[in-house]
Design a protein around this motif. Structure first.
Motif, PDB file in Angstrom:
ATOM      1  N   ILE A  95      28.047  13.646  -5.550  1.00 55.70           N
ATOM      2  CA  ILE A  95      28.051  13.946  -6.982  1.00 55.70           C
ATOM      3  C   ILE A  95      27.618  12.703  -7.766  1.00 55.70           C
ATOM      4  CG2 ILE A  95      29.418  14.827  -8.909  1.00 55.70           C
ATOM      5  CD1 ILE A  95      29.070  16.769  -6.545  1.00 55.70           C
ATOM      6  N   ARG A  96      26.474  12.779  -8.423  1.00 57.02           N
ATOM      7  CA  ARG A  96      25.938  11.610  -9.123  1.00 57.02           C
ATOM      8  C   ARG A  96      26.850  11.148 -10.260  1.00 57.02           C
ATOM      9  NH1 ARG A  96      19.859  12.258 -10.822  1.00 57.02           N
ATOM     10  NH2 ARG A  96      20.447  14.417 -11.215  1.00 57.02           N
ATOM     11  N   ALA A  97      27.522  12.100 -10.914  1.00 57.41           N
ATOM     12  CA  ALA A  97      28.429  11.714 -11.999  1.00 57.41           C
ATOM     13  C   ALA A  97      29.544  10.811 -11.486  1.00 57.41           C
ATOM     14  CB  ALA A  97      29.011  12.954 -12.659  1.00 57.41           C
ATOM     15  N   PHE A  98      30.062  11.095 -10.293  1.00 61.02           N
ATOM     16  CA  PHE A  98      31.105  10.250  -9.716  1.00 61.02           C
ATOM     17  C   PHE A  98      30.586   8.823  -9.509  1.00 61.02           C
ATOM     18  CE2 PHE A  98      33.500  13.947  -7.430  1.00 61.02           C
ATOM     19  CZ  PHE A  98      33.971  14.384  -8.654  1.00 61.02           C
ATOM     20  N   PRO A 134      25.694  18.370  -7.473  1.00 58.95           N
ATOM     21  CA  PRO A 134      25.160  17.002  -7.415  1.00 58.95           C
ATOM     22  C   PRO A 134      24.578  16.515  -8.740  1.00 58.95           C
ATOM     23  CG  PRO A 134      24.571  18.188  -5.421  1.00 58.95           C
ATOM     24  CD  PRO A 134      25.214  19.188  -6.332  1.00 58.95           C
ATOM     25  N   ASP A 135      23.971  17.448  -9.506  1.00 59.94           N
ATOM     26  CA  ASP A 135      23.339  17.053 -10.772  1.00 59.94           C
ATOM     27  C   ASP A 135      24.129  17.517 -11.997  1.00 59.94           C
ATOM     28  OD1 ASP A 135      22.934  19.752 -10.422  1.00 59.94           O
ATOM     29  OD2 ASP A 135      20.842  19.737 -11.098  1.00 59.94           O
ATOM     30  N   SER A 136      25.407  17.772 -11.842  1.00 57.65           N
ATOM     31  CA  SER A 136      26.221  18.237 -12.968  1.00 57.65           C
ATOM     32  C   SER A 136      26.199  17.228 -14.112  1.00 57.65           C
ATOM     33  CB  SER A 136      27.676  18.456 -12.529  1.00 57.65           C
ATOM     34  OG  SER A 136      27.819  19.649 -11.803  1.00 57.65           O
ATOM     35  N   ASP A 137      26.204  17.770 -15.345  1.00 55.07           N
ATOM     36  CA  ASP A 137      26.345  16.913 -16.517  1.00 55.07           C
ATOM     37  C   ASP A 137      27.699  16.212 -16.476  1.00 55.07           C
ATOM     38  OD1 ASP A 137      23.967  18.020 -17.306  1.00 55.07           O
ATOM     39  OD2 ASP A 137      24.830  19.252 -18.915  1.00 55.07           O
ATOM     40  N   LEU A 138      27.771  15.080 -17.149  1.00 51.64           N
ATOM     41  CA  LEU A 138      29.043  14.398 -17.334  1.00 51.64           C
ATOM     42  C   LEU A 138      29.559  14.756 -18.720  1.00 51.64           C
ATOM     43  CD1 LEU A 138      31.181  12.427 -16.331  1.00 51.64           C
ATOM     44  CD2 LEU A 138      29.790  10.555 -17.268  1.00 51.64           C
ATOM     45  N   LEU A 163      21.369   6.625 -18.892  1.00 53.18           N
ATOM     46  CA  LEU A 163      22.039   6.930 -17.626  1.00 53.18           C
ATOM     47  C   LEU A 163      21.216   7.935 -16.821  1.00 53.18           C
ATOM     48  CD1 LEU A 163      25.698   7.185 -18.969  1.00 53.18           C
ATOM     49  CD2 LEU A 163      24.722   5.333 -17.595  1.00 53.18           C
ATOM     50  N   PRO A 164      21.387   7.961 -15.496  1.00 52.73           N
ATOM     51  CA  PRO A 164      20.571   8.846 -14.643  1.00 52.73           C
ATOM     52  C   PRO A 164      20.959  10.320 -14.697  1.00 52.73           C
ATOM     53  CG  PRO A 164      22.133   7.595 -13.317  1.00 52.73           C
ATOM     54  CD  PRO A 164      22.223   7.043 -14.708  1.00 52.73           C
ATOM     55  N   ILE A 165      22.029  10.672 -15.420  1.00 49.06           N
ATOM     56  CA  ILE A 165      22.400  12.070 -15.586  1.00 49.06           C
ATOM     57  C   ILE A 165      22.649  12.338 -17.066  1.00 49.06           C
ATOM     58  CG2 ILE A 165      23.438  12.279 -13.283  1.00 49.06           C
ATOM     59  CD1 ILE A 165      26.172  12.126 -14.665  1.00 49.06           C
ATOM     60  N   ARG A 166      22.675  13.614 -17.428  1.00 49.12           N
ATOM     61  CA  ARG A 166      22.908  13.977 -18.818  1.00 49.12           C
ATOM     62  C   ARG A 166      24.388  13.834 -19.157  1.00 49.12           C
ATOM     63  NH1 ARG A 166      24.338  18.586 -21.705  1.00 49.12           N
ATOM     64  NH2 ARG A 166      23.360  18.767 -23.762  1.00 49.12           N
ATOM     65  N   VAL A 167      24.660  13.221 -20.288  1.00 48.37           N
ATOM     66  CA  VAL A 167      26.029  13.082 -20.779  1.00 48.37           C
ATOM     67  C   VAL A 167      26.191  13.949 -22.019  1.00 48.37           C
ATOM     68  CG1 VAL A 167      27.771  11.509 -21.701  1.00 48.37           C
ATOM     69  CG2 VAL A 167      26.225  10.737 -19.885  1.00 48.37           C
ATOM     70  N   ASP A 168      27.203  14.792 -22.005  1.00 46.30           N
ATOM     71  CA  ASP A 168      27.519  15.643 -23.155  1.00 46.30           C
ATOM     72  C   ASP A 168      28.865  15.184 -23.702  1.00 46.30           C
ATOM     73  OD1 ASP A 168      27.846  17.562 -25.063  1.00 46.30           O
ATOM     74  OD2 ASP A 168      28.026  19.248 -23.683  1.00 46.30           O
ATOM     75  N   ALA A 169      28.824  14.380 -24.756  1.00 45.06           N
ATOM     76  CA  ALA A 169      30.052  13.839 -25.339  1.00 45.06           C
ATOM     77  C   ALA A 169      30.408  14.578 -26.615  1.00 45.06           C
ATOM     78  CB  ALA A 169      29.892  12.343 -25.622  1.00 45.06           C
ATOM     79  N   GLN A 170      31.676  14.890 -26.769  1.00 42.67           N
ATOM     80  CA  GLN A 170      32.185  15.567 -27.956  1.00 42.67           C
ATOM     81  C   GLN A 170      33.170  14.652 -28.684  1.00 42.67           C
ATOM     82  OE1 GLN A 170      31.440  18.879 -28.898  1.00 42.67           O
ATOM     83  NE2 GLN A 170      29.926  18.917 -27.245  1.00 42.67           N
TER      84      GLN A 170
END
Length: 207
Positions: A95-98, A134-138, A163-170
């Motif tokens: 998991i890339r986010a990890f 593996p490619d889940s958003d963070l 960052l190498p993955i998409r981050v969805d911050a609220q």
């Protein structure tokens, strides 16, 4: 028990769920394998908690209610950060986010914010159920009781895009949640998610 949106709850019995609709079979199967639900954004009513159930697929989301007596354990998004369970996860190399969470945690450490992990990453860390891809958003929630400067929001959003993955911050304000990316981009109205539905507002920190 104090509950906030995004808190994860381990439940006692599948039969404890309350819904005006027929509970789909996938909900029963999902809770049988992993008896965890998330507190969703809706009014709390006399000890009845608004919850969401997630299934194996993205389109499998079910809103219902749960008596507080059916809660076995609560895990907050902030606890998932402090526990840093990704470091010992058997799926760390999958998991890339990890793999980037230590970097994210270190960067956020420069700010005096209360923040935590939500979405599939948060659910997996709380429940130990392999829900992330593996490619889940963070997905991140930042508790923001006071207004955030636009310049700071833009700085954080720009860092996320590197960052190498998409981050969805609220940003979770006292009146609802606004997407960090939208708040950083727009000077005028933004979409605020409230317990009574989405609203266009000029200031997410104003009632």
């Amino acid at each position: 028990m104090e509950l906030l949106v995004h808190d994860l709850l381990q439940i006692r019995h599948i039969e404890g769920i309350i819904s005006n609709e027929k509970v789909p079979q996938w909900v029963r199967e999902s809770l049988f394998h992993s008896p965890w639900v998330v507190v969703r954004r809706a009014p709390l009513q006399d000890g009845i908690i608004p919850i969401g159930v997630r299934g194996e697929h993205r389109n499998q989301r079910f809103g219902a209610y749960l008596p507080s007596s059916e809660v076995v354990m609560k895990v907050t998004p902030e606890q998932l950060v402090s526990q840093a369970g990704w470091r010992t996860s058997a799926r760390l190399h999958t998991i890339r986010a990890f793999q980037i969470l230590d970097i994210v945690s270190s960067y956020y450490g420069r700010y005096d914010w209360s923040w935590g992990l939500t979405g599939s990453i948060g659910f997996e860390l709380a429940s130990s159920t392999p829900t992330a891809r593996p490619d889940s958003d963070l997905d991140i929630v930042i508790r923001m009781p006071q207004p955030l400067a636009r310049e700071t929001a833009r700085t954080l959003h720009d860092w996320h895009t590197q960052l190498p993955i998409r981050v969805d911050a609220q940003l979770e304000t006292p009146f609802g949640a606004v997407a960090l990316a939208e708040y950083a981009r727009h000077e005028k109205q933004v979409l605020l998610r409230t317990s009574s539905g989405p609203k266009l507002v000029n200031n997410p920190w104003s009632p």
